[in-house]
Design an enzyme around this catalytic site. Structure first.
Site, mmCIF file in Angstrom:
data_model
loop_
_atom_site.group_PDB
_atom_site.id
_atom_site.type_symbol
_atom_site.label_atom_id
_atom_site.label_comp_id
_atom_site.label_asym_id
_atom_site.label_seq_id
_atom_site.Cartn_x
_atom_site.Cartn_y
_atom_site.Cartn_z
ATOM 1 N N GLY A 136 0.815 -1.216 0.000
ATOM 2 C CA GLY A 136 0.000 0.000 0.000
ATOM 3 C C GLY A 136 0.840 1.253 0.000
ATOM 4 C CB SER B 198 -1.950 6.905 -1.896
ATOM 5 O OG SER B 198 -2.732 5.932 -1.247
ATOM 6 N N GLY B 199 -0.669 7.882 0.570
ATOM 7 C CA GLY B 199 -0.809 8.013 2.013
ATOM 8 C C GLY B 199 0.432 7.671 2.826
ATOM 9 N N GLY C 196 1.793 4.783 3.522
ATOM 10 C CA GLY C 196 2.707 3.811 2.905
ATOM 11 C C GLY C 196 3.651 4.471 1.919
ATOM 12 C CB SER D 144 -6.124 1.706 13.476
ATOM 13 O OG SER D 144 -6.891 2.822 13.883
ATOM 14 C CE1 TYR E 242 -9.048 0.702 8.754
ATOM 15 C CE2 TYR E 242 -9.577 1.893 10.767
ATOM 16 C CZ TYR E 242 -8.708 1.621 9.733
ATOM 17 O OH TYR E 242 -7.492 2.260 9.670
HETATM 18 N N1 LIG Z 1 -5.468 7.415 7.655
HETATM 19 C C1 LIG Z 1 -5.651 7.242 8.945
HETATM 20 O O1 LIG Z 1 -6.185 8.127 9.631
HETATM 21 C C2 LIG Z 1 -5.225 5.961 9.597
HETATM 22 C C3 LIG Z 1 -5.380 5.839 10.995
HETATM 23 C C4 LIG Z 1 -4.984 4.649 11.611
HETATM 24 C C5 LIG Z 1 -4.458 3.619 10.853
HETATM 25 N N2 LIG Z 1 -4.330 3.758 9.491
HETATM 26 C C6 LIG Z 1 -3.761 2.638 8.729
HETATM 27 O O2 LIG Z 1 -2.656 3.095 7.987
HETATM 28 C C7 LIG Z 1 -2.512 2.294 6.800
HETATM 29 C C8 LIG Z 1 -2.364 3.197 5.585
HETATM 30 O O3 LIG Z 1 -3.528 3.996 5.502
HETATM 31 P P1 LIG Z 1 -3.596 5.338 4.624
HETATM 32 O O4 LIG Z 1 -4.348 6.331 5.424
HETATM 33 O O5 LIG Z 1 -2.272 5.706 4.114
HETATM 34 O O6 LIG Z 1 -4.551 4.825 3.440
HETATM 35 P P2 LIG Z 1 -4.601 5.158 1.871
HETATM 36 O O7 LIG Z 1 -4.052 6.514 1.602
HETATM 37 O O8 LIG Z 1 -6.004 4.862 1.481
HETATM 38 O O9 LIG Z 1 -3.612 4.073 1.223
HETATM 39 C C9 LIG Z 1 -3.942 2.728 1.252
HETATM 40 C C10 LIG Z 1 -2.958 1.946 0.414
HETATM 41 O O10 LIG Z 1 -3.347 0.564 0.456
HETATM 42 C C11 LIG Z 1 -3.548 0.092 -0.868
HETATM 43 N N3 LIG Z 1 -4.699 -0.807 -0.907
HETATM 44 C C12 LIG Z 1 -5.925 -0.586 -0.382
HETATM 45 N N4 LIG Z 1 -6.736 -1.625 -0.655
HETATM 46 C C13 LIG Z 1 -6.000 -2.510 -1.376
HETATM 47 C C14 LIG Z 1 -6.285 -3.769 -1.962
HETATM 48 N N5 LIG Z 1 -7.493 -4.337 -1.883
HETATM 49 N N6 LIG Z 1 -5.306 -4.404 -2.631
HETATM 50 C C15 LIG Z 1 -4.077 -3.838 -2.743
HETATM 51 N N7 LIG Z 1 -3.755 -2.650 -2.212
HETATM 52 C C16 LIG Z 1 -4.709 -1.989 -1.544
HETATM 53 C C17 LIG Z 1 -3.799 1.319 -1.720
HETATM 54 O O11 LIG Z 1 -3.397 1.009 -3.040
HETATM 55 P P3 LIG Z 1 -4.113 1.593 -4.376
HETATM 56 O O12 LIG Z 1 -4.637 2.954 -4.024
HETATM 57 O O13 LIG Z 1 -2.972 1.625 -5.384
HETATM 58 O O14 LIG Z 1 -5.170 0.652 -4.731
HETATM 59 C C18 LIG Z 1 -2.925 2.365 -1.047
HETATM 60 O O15 LIG Z 1 -1.605 2.270 -1.522
HETATM 61 C C19 LIG Z 1 -3.734 1.389 6.739
HETATM 62 O O16 LIG Z 1 -3.401 0.105 7.229
HETATM 63 C C20 LIG Z 1 -4.710 2.063 7.691
HETATM 64 O O17 LIG Z 1 -5.627 1.154 8.260
HETATM 65 C C21 LIG Z 1 -4.688 4.917 8.853
#
Ligand SMILES: NC(=O)c1ccc[n+]([C@@H]2O[C@H](COP(=O)([O-])OP(=O)(O)OC[C@H]3O[C@@H](n4cnc5c(N)ncnc54)[C@H](OP(=O)(O)O)[C@@H]3O)[C@@H](O)[C@H]2O)c1
Length: 298
Positions: free
Chosen positions: A25, A28-29, A31, A150, A174
Site C-alpha cells: 500500500g 499513496s498516504g 505507505g 490503528s 475496520y
Molecule cells: N489514515 C488514517 O487516519 C489511519 C489511521 C490509523 C491507521 N491507518 C492505517 O494506515 C494504513 C495506511 O492507511 P492510509 O491512510 O495511508 O490509506 P490510503 O491513503 O487509502 O492508502 C492505502 C494503500 O493501500 C492500498 N490498498 C488498499 N486496498 C487494497 C487492496 N485491496 N489491494 C491492494 N492494495 C490496496 C492502496 O493502493 P491503491 O490505491 O494503489 O489501490 C494504497 O496504496 C492502513 O493500514 C490504515 O488502516 C490509517
C-alpha cells in the site's frame, strides 16, 4: 522542504543501503511516505499497490533521489493474488530485510470476497498473514516485520465472525481488522526466531484516501478535522508524512532491534487494549486465519 518521517522518527542518520524493504500500500498516504523515507535511508524499496501510475510515480521518486525501487501491482483481497505477489517478490530477491504490512482499507458497504471472507478482514488482516507467511524465510535474523494497525482497535470486542456480512458496520469491521493486526503481531513475534514483529498506530490522517468510502457520519467527522485551521489540526491530527514516522522508526531504528511483539504510537511503545494482548485469542485468530487462507505455518 516537506516533512520527512525519518527526521521525525530520529533515524535520518541510519544507513539501510544494501537492504531490501517491501511496503504494501505504498502508492499513496502513509505507505507512500514510508517507502520514500526508506528509499532515502538507502534501502531498495519494493513499492506495492493497485494503481500502476501512482506506483510507478513513487518508484521514480525513489530512483530520482538516488535510491532503487520496483513497483509490484497486486490486489490483496484474495489469498491467491496475495500469494502471487509473494511469488513475484521472491523472483526479485532472496533476502527481505523489512516487510511493512501497511495496505489497508475501510468499506462502508459489506461484501464477501471470492474466498467468502468479509472484505475488510481479508485486505487488512488475511493479506498480511499470507504475505508474511510466504516471505518469512527471506527475512534475515535481524529482519523486521511492521504491521500498521490503528488506535481504533479497542472498539472491537474480539469476535471474529468474518464469513458473514449480516449486520455489517464499516467502522466495526475496520476496528476488528485492526485488532487482528495487533493479535497477529503478538503471535507472529512468538513464532519468529530472529526477526522481530511489531505493530503501530500511525495517528489520524484525515486527508487520507482511507476514508473516501466511509459512512456519511465518519466522513463528516473527518471533513471537520480537514477544515480546521492548520495550527489546530497539527495538535490533533497527522499528515501522511507524520503518520509514517512510527512505521519508519520500527523499520529502521536501532532502538528497537531487539524489541518484538509490541504496539507502538508516536515512536514509543504503548499498551494496546486488553483484548489485543489475549494470548488465547491470538492463538484462535491464528488458527482461523490458517483455515481461511489454507496456509499452515509449521
Ligand atoms: N489514515 C488514517 O487516519 C489511519 C489511521 C490509523 C491507521 N491507518 C492505517 O494506515 C494504513 C495506511 O492507511 P492510509 O491512510 O495511508 O490509506 P490510503 O491513503 O487509502 O492508502 C492505502 C494503500 O493501500 C492500498 N490498498 C488498499 N486496498 C487494497 C487492496 N485491496 N489491494 C491492494 N492494495 C490496496 C492502496 O493502493 P491503491 O490505491 O494503489 O489501490 C494504497 O496504496 C492502513 O493500514 C490504515 O488502516 C490509517
Amino acid at each position: 522542504m516537506s516533512h520527512r518521517p525519518e527526521v521525525g522518527a530520529g533515524v535520518d542518520g541510519v544507513d539501510r543501503s544494501g537492504q531490501t524493504a517491501l511496503v504494501t500500500g505504498s502508492t499513496s498516504g502513509i505507505g507512500r511516505e514510508t517507502a520514500l523515507a526508506l528509499g532515502r535511508l538507502g534501502a531498495t524499496v519494493f513499492v506495492h499497490g493497485r494503481n500502476r501510475t501512482a506506483g510507478r510515480r513513487v518508484a521514480s521518486a525513489i530512483d530520482d533521489a538516488g535510491g532503487d525501487a520496483v513497483f509490484f501491482r497486486a490486489e490483496l483481497s484474495e489469498v491467491e493474488t496475495v500469494r502471487n505477489l509473494a511469488e513475484a517478490v521472491r523472483d526479485r530477491t532472496d533476502r527481505l530485510d523489512i516487510l511493512v504490512n501497511n495496505a489497508g482499507a475501510h468499506f462502508s458497504e459489506g461484501q464477501l470476497t471470492a474466498d467468502g471472507v468479509e472484505r475488510t478482514f481479508a485486505v487488512n488482516h488475511l493479506a498480511p498473514f499470507a504475505l508474511t507467511h510466504d516471505l518469512r524465510d527471506l527475512l534475515p535474523d535481524d529482519g523486521r516485520v511492521v504491521t500498521v494497525s490503528s488506535g481504533i482497535h479497542p472498539r472491537a470486542d474480539g469476535r471474529f465472525d468474518v464469513t458473514s456480512i449480516d449486520d455489517y458496520d464499516g467502522l466495526d469491521a475496520y476496528a476488528r481488522s485492526k485488532l487482528a493486526n495487533v493479535l497477529f503481531t503478538v503471535e507472529l513475534a512468538r513464532r519468529l526466531d530472529g526477526p522481530t514483529a511489531n505493530c503501530c498506530h500511525p495517528g489520524l490522517v484525515p486527508g487520507s484516501h482511507l476514508w473516501r468510502d466511509a459512512s456519511i457520519p465518519v466522513r463528516l467527522a473527518v471533513g471537520v478535522l480537514e477544515h480546521l485551521p492548520a495550527s489546530l489540526v497539527r495538535r490533533i491530527a497527522d499528515t501522511p508524512a507524520t503518520g509514517a514516522e512510527t512505521s519508519v522508526y520500527l523499520a529502521a531504528s536501532p532502538d528497537v532491534e531487539d524489541i518484538t511483539g509490541q504496539y507502538f504510537a508516536d515512536c514509543a511503545p504503548r499498551e494496546p487494549s486488553a483484548t489485543a494482548t489475549d494470548d488465547r485469542l491470538a492463538h484462535d485468530l491464528w488458527e482461523l486465519s490458517e483455515s481461511l487462507t489454507g496456509i499452515s505455518w509449521s
